[in-house]
Write a protein that holds these residues in place. Structure first.
Motif, PDB file in Angstrom:
ATOM      1  N   ASP A  94     -48.304  11.370 -42.200  1.00  0.00           N
ATOM      2  CA  ASP A  94     -47.978  11.428 -43.625  1.00  0.00           C
ATOM      3  C   ASP A  94     -46.617  12.106 -43.827  1.00  0.00           C
ATOM      4  N   ALA A  95     -45.660  11.670 -43.037  1.00  0.00           N
ATOM      5  CA  ALA A  95     -44.322  12.261 -43.070  1.00  0.00           C
ATOM      6  C   ALA A  95     -43.323  11.204 -42.607  1.00  0.00           C
ATOM      7  N   PRO A  96     -42.047  11.338 -42.997  1.00  0.00           N
ATOM      8  CA  PRO A  96     -41.050  10.338 -42.615  1.00  0.00           C
ATOM      9  C   PRO A  96     -40.669  10.418 -41.142  1.00  0.00           C
ATOM     10  N   VAL A  97     -40.249   9.291 -40.608  1.00  0.00           N
ATOM     11  CA  VAL A  97     -39.738   9.202 -39.244  1.00  0.00           C
ATOM     12  C   VAL A  97     -38.435   8.400 -39.293  1.00  0.00           C
ATOM     13  N   LEU A  98     -37.651   8.525 -38.225  1.00  0.00           N
ATOM     14  CA  LEU A  98     -36.406   7.774 -38.098  1.00  0.00           C
ATOM     15  C   LEU A  98     -36.539   6.744 -36.981  1.00  0.00           C
ATOM     16  N   VAL A  99     -35.847   5.633 -37.145  1.00  0.00           N
ATOM     17  CA  VAL A  99     -35.787   4.578 -36.127  1.00  0.00           C
ATOM     18  C   VAL A  99     -34.323   4.372 -35.770  1.00  0.00           C
ATOM     19  N   PHE A 100     -34.048   4.320 -34.458  1.00  0.00           N
ATOM     20  CA  PHE A 100     -32.666   4.172 -33.990  1.00  0.00           C
ATOM     21  C   PHE A 100     -32.619   3.095 -32.921  1.00  0.00           C
ATOM     22  N   GLY A 101     -31.777   2.093 -33.137  1.00  0.00           N
ATOM     23  CA  GLY A 101     -31.608   1.015 -32.169  1.00  0.00           C
ATOM     24  C   GLY A 101     -30.304   1.159 -31.412  1.00  0.00           C
ATOM     25  N   LEU A 102     -30.389   1.236 -30.081  1.00  0.00           N
ATOM     26  CA  LEU A 102     -29.186   1.379 -29.256  1.00  0.00           C
ATOM     27  C   LEU A 102     -29.230   0.514 -28.005  1.00  0.00           C
ATOM     28  N   ALA A 103     -30.085  -0.508 -27.998  1.00  0.00           N
ATOM     29  CA  ALA A 103     -30.143  -1.395 -26.838  1.00  0.00           C
ATOM     30  C   ALA A 103     -28.901  -2.269 -26.728  1.00  0.00           C
ATOM     31  N   ASP A 104     -28.338  -2.651 -27.868  1.00  0.00           N
ATOM     32  CA  ASP A 104     -27.154  -3.502 -27.854  1.00  0.00           C
ATOM     33  C   ASP A 104     -25.950  -2.716 -27.340  1.00  0.00           C
ATOM     34  N   PRO A 105     -25.099  -3.320 -26.513  1.00  0.00           N
ATOM     35  CA  PRO A 105     -23.956  -2.577 -25.977  1.00  0.00           C
ATOM     36  C   PRO A 105     -22.892  -2.261 -27.018  1.00  0.00           C
ATOM     37  N   GLN A 106     -22.878  -2.951 -28.164  1.00  0.00           N
ATOM     38  CA  GLN A 106     -21.819  -2.758 -29.146  1.00  0.00           C
ATOM     39  C   GLN A 106     -22.299  -2.158 -30.460  1.00  0.00           C
ATOM     40  N   ALA A 107     -23.547  -2.376 -30.842  1.00  0.00           N
ATOM     41  CA  ALA A 107     -24.015  -1.993 -32.175  1.00  0.00           C
ATOM     42  C   ALA A 107     -25.065  -0.892 -32.097  1.00  0.00           C
ATOM     43  N   ARG A 108     -25.151  -0.116 -33.174  1.00  0.00           N
ATOM     44  CA  ARG A 108     -26.190   0.892 -33.335  1.00  0.00           C
ATOM     45  C   ARG A 108     -26.832   0.698 -34.713  1.00  0.00           C
ATOM     46  N   ILE A 109     -28.154   0.925 -34.781  1.00  0.00           N
ATOM     47  CA  ILE A 109     -28.936   0.704 -35.990  1.00  0.00           C
ATOM     48  C   ILE A 109     -29.711   1.976 -36.303  1.00  0.00           C
ATOM     49  N   GLY A 165     -23.693   0.524 -37.250  1.00  0.00           N
ATOM     50  CA  GLY A 165     -22.368   0.998 -36.871  1.00  0.00           C
ATOM     51  C   GLY A 165     -22.063   0.610 -35.443  1.00  0.00           C
ATOM     52  N   GLN A 166     -20.852   0.889 -35.033  1.00  0.00           N
ATOM     53  CA  GLN A 166     -20.442   0.563 -33.677  1.00  0.00           C
ATOM     54  C   GLN A 166     -20.902   1.634 -32.704  1.00  0.00           C
ATOM     55  N   ALA A 167     -21.133   1.210 -31.479  1.00  0.00           N
ATOM     56  CA  ALA A 167     -21.520   2.146 -30.426  1.00  0.00           C
ATOM     57  C   ALA A 167     -20.326   2.990 -30.007  1.00  0.00           C
ATOM     58  N   GLY A 168     -20.559   4.276 -29.789  1.00  0.00           N
ATOM     59  CA  GLY A 168     -19.504   5.157 -29.301  1.00  0.00           C
ATOM     60  C   GLY A 168     -19.323   5.030 -27.805  1.00  0.00           C
ATOM     61  N   GLN A 169     -18.257   5.592 -27.304  1.00  0.00           N
ATOM     62  CA  GLN A 169     -17.939   5.540 -25.888  1.00  0.00           C
ATOM     63  C   GLN A 169     -17.882   6.950 -25.319  1.00  0.00           C
ATOM     64  N   GLY A 170     -18.465   7.108 -24.130  1.00  0.00           N
ATOM     65  CA  GLY A 170     -18.383   8.387 -23.434  1.00  0.00           C
ATOM     66  C   GLY A 170     -19.021   9.523 -24.211  1.00  0.00           C
ATOM     67  N   ARG A 171     -18.289  10.625 -24.294  1.00  0.00           N
ATOM     68  CA  ARG A 171     -18.822  11.801 -24.975  1.00  0.00           C
ATOM     69  C   ARG A 171     -18.952  11.594 -26.477  1.00  0.00           C
ATOM     70  N   GLY A 172     -18.217  10.636 -27.023  1.00  0.00           N
ATOM     71  CA  GLY A 172     -18.293  10.384 -28.457  1.00  0.00           C
ATOM     72  C   GLY A 172     -19.512   9.584 -28.881  1.00  0.00           C
ATOM     73  N   ALA A 173     -20.296   9.061 -27.915  1.00  0.00           N
ATOM     74  CA  ALA A 173     -21.444   8.228 -28.263  1.00  0.00           C
ATOM     75  C   ALA A 173     -22.486   9.023 -29.033  1.00  0.00           C
ATOM     76  N   SER A 174     -22.840  10.219 -28.538  1.00  0.00           N
ATOM     77  CA  SER A 174     -23.841  11.043 -29.224  1.00  0.00           C
ATOM     78  C   SER A 174     -23.356  11.476 -30.604  1.00  0.00           C
ATOM     79  N   ARG A 175     -22.072  11.779 -30.717  1.00  0.00           N
ATOM     80  CA  ARG A 175     -21.542  12.208 -32.008  1.00  0.00           C
ATOM     81  C   ARG A 175     -21.638  11.088 -33.043  1.00  0.00           C
ATOM     82  N   GLN A 176     -21.271   9.870 -32.649  1.00  0.00           N
ATOM     83  CA  GLN A 176     -21.350   8.760 -33.587  1.00  0.00           C
ATOM     84  C   GLN A 176     -22.796   8.412 -33.907  1.00  0.00           C
ATOM     85  N   ALA A 177     -23.675   8.516 -32.909  1.00  0.00           N
ATOM     86  CA  ALA A 177     -25.093   8.269 -33.171  1.00  0.00           C
ATOM     87  C   ALA A 177     -25.651   9.306 -34.136  1.00  0.00           C
ATOM     88  N   ALA A 178     -25.235  10.556 -33.973  1.00  0.00           N
ATOM     89  CA  ALA A 178     -25.694  11.622 -34.873  1.00  0.00           C
ATOM     90  C   ALA A 178     -25.234  11.351 -36.305  1.00  0.00           C
TER      91      ALA A 178
END
Length: 496
Positions: free
Chosen positions: A452-467, A358-371
């Motif tokens: 023996d449990a699931p984990v999440l991976v989150f990519g946010l190094a790119d200035p425009q994209a989130r993984i 997805g796209q990276a959020g801006q300002g206060r909306g960044a955490s919401r979009q990442a969530a």
């Protein structure tokens, strides 16, 4: 570079002064001291500043578009873009290997990220002002160890194209590639024959047996598809020579020429690795089969050339620029494919669930979009929030990245601590380029296997994209998977 910029600035000043003086003479004007300051000093400075600002904006836009091809509209299956929850698409991670500043091996990296130690000032590397810079270098690395095999692979190219940074990258890749090539190496097929009464005979006894008429030829083992990701800045000659080195290494380990294929791919950022990984996952889910994919990546920015380039672009972490990067180095690799491991069939592999972007959020909306993206990843993988034991990300020292991922964890995973249960690769290892996604997955897989449990991976190094994607351990039902290639390579058929 600096002299060229100074000459361009002088030419601009001269052109402005000539035009202004010519206008004053034509209009018979009598400029005051203020007019002289505004028109002869302020105007050329404003034009110069506007020109450089416009140029910087165009370059940043082009870099963002080139590095973020995954961000687009639509959810076509042929596109790597996923908007919201999608039907899951699972591939199996058979093995991973890494060598970074945080350690060698996924377990060591995961442990180091739990107690992060930030990079310190490098004793030799300096910026344009002669001040030391922060760098995440791997200690005890000996680049000279790979000089001989690289020179043997291509003597002419070695002298021309391999410098300090490329040698360091290949030296880091050497043990990673060796470990995964050994893991992926299938045992040689053993031909077993049978007599008409059902008794099996070893090939040495076949010559003395009259009850054996013929034996079926052994099935050819699957080809190992190897993709080597190297920085685009190296140039085609250096990448080709590195591919020749890897090809010679595979042959020395025991691979026949027909058992593997190597494709060297130029990459510019971690988003290129994410995109390639997702494309391979799509192809694997669509085509199935017993093919195995080996992804390898190497990167090093620990050298004067990279420091000078980053400093000239204002991308280096220096005083007054807290959003700059810390150069790093490392190598990582992933082996994935069917669900039965060739080296240990009793050890079930990890499941890599569908990658969402997805796209990276801006300002206060960044955490919401990442969530929201994290929640979509859990929903797609059918993993409840209470089952997740950790979140791995490529966040670094930049406060904006730390705040974004911490807010996303707090919003979606209330049972986790946003600090203690987060593992941030960039905070310890700096900027790893295309190596970061592979290293993240290898470290997260080690954590998931250990807990023996699931984990999440989150990519946010790119200035425009989130993984975002999930990894989970699971027992493998062998009946539902492609056959073990080691078994498929053994012929057990004979006719009476």
């Amino acid at each position: 570079m600096i002299i060229r910029r100074m000459l361009a600035a002088l030419l601009l000043f001269a052109a402005v002064w000539f035009a202004v003086v010519l206008y004053w003479q034509a209009s018979d004007a009598n400029p005051s001291a203020g007019d002289l300051a505004v028109w002869l000093l302020g105007l050329p400075l404003a034009l110069l500043g506007g020109f450089w600002l416009l140029r910087w904006g165009i370059r940043r836009r082009r870099e963002a578009q080139a590095a973020s091809p995954m961000v687009a509209a639509g959810d076509d299956e042929s596109s790597p873009v996923d908007n919201g929850p999608q039907p899951d698409r699972i591939i199996h991670l058979l093995a991973g290997a890494v060598w970074l500043r945080a350690g060698a091996g996924g377990e060591a990296v995961a442990e180091a990220l739990a107690k992060p130690e930030r990079p310190s000032l490098h004793p030799q590397l300096k910026d344009a002002l002669g001040l030391p810079v922060f760098a995440a270098a791997v200690e005890d690395l000996d680049p000279a160890a790979v000089e001989a095999p690289l020179r043997a692979a291509d003597p002419d190219a070695f002298e021309r194209v391999f410098g300090e940074e490329s040698l360091r990258a290949i030296a880091l890749l050497d043990p990673v590639a060796e470990e995964l090539l050994l893991t992926a190496l299938l045992p040689a097929p053993v031909e077993v024959v049978a007599d008409p009464h059902g008794a099996t005979l070893h090939p040495h006894a076949m010559h003395h047996s009259r009850s054996v008429r013929a034996a079926a030829p052994a099935a050819a083992p699957p080809v190992l598809q190897i993709r080597l990701l190297l920085p685009r800045a190296w140039g085609p000659t250096a990448r080709q020579a590195s591919g020749d080195w890897l090809r010679a290494k595979a042959a020395a380990i025991g691979y026949a020429q027909h058992q593997f294929e190597i494709e060297v791919m130029p990459v510019a950022s971690g988003n290129d690795s994410w995109r390639l990984f997702d494309q391979l996952a799509q192809a694997h889910a669509r085509d199935g089969g017993d093919d195995r994919q080996l992804l390898l990546a190497a990167h090093s920015a620990i050298g004067e050339a990279s420091i000078e380039r980053l400093d000239a672009r204002r991308e280096l972490l220096v005083s007054g620029h807290p959003e700059g990067l810390i150069p790093g180095e490392g190598a990582a690799g992933l082996l994935f494919g069917h669900a039965v491991t060739p080296h240990d069939p009793d050890a079930p592999p990890l499941r890599l669930h569908r990658l969402l972007s997805g796209q990276a959020g801006q300002g206060r909306g960044a955490s919401r979009q990442a969530a929201e993206l994290l929640q979509h990843a859990m929903t797609t993988a059918a993993q409840p929030a209470e089952a997740i034991v950790a979140v791995f990300s490529d966040a670094d020292h930049r406060p904006s990245r730390a705040i974004e991922i911490a807010g996303a964890i707090a919003a979606t995973l209330p049972e986790l601590d946003p600090v203690d249960d987060a593992r941030h690769l960039g905070l310890v290892c700096g900027d790893l380029g295309a190596v970061a996604p592979l290293a993240l997955l290898a470290a997260a897989a080690a954590q998931a296997a250990q807990a023996d449990a699931p984990v999440l991976v989150f990519g946010l190094a790119d200035p425009q994209a989130r993984i975002a994607l999930a990894l989970s351990p699971a027992a493998v039902d062998v009946d539902d998977q492609p056959p073990n290639p080691a078994e498929a390579a053994t012929a057990v058929v004979a006719t009476a």
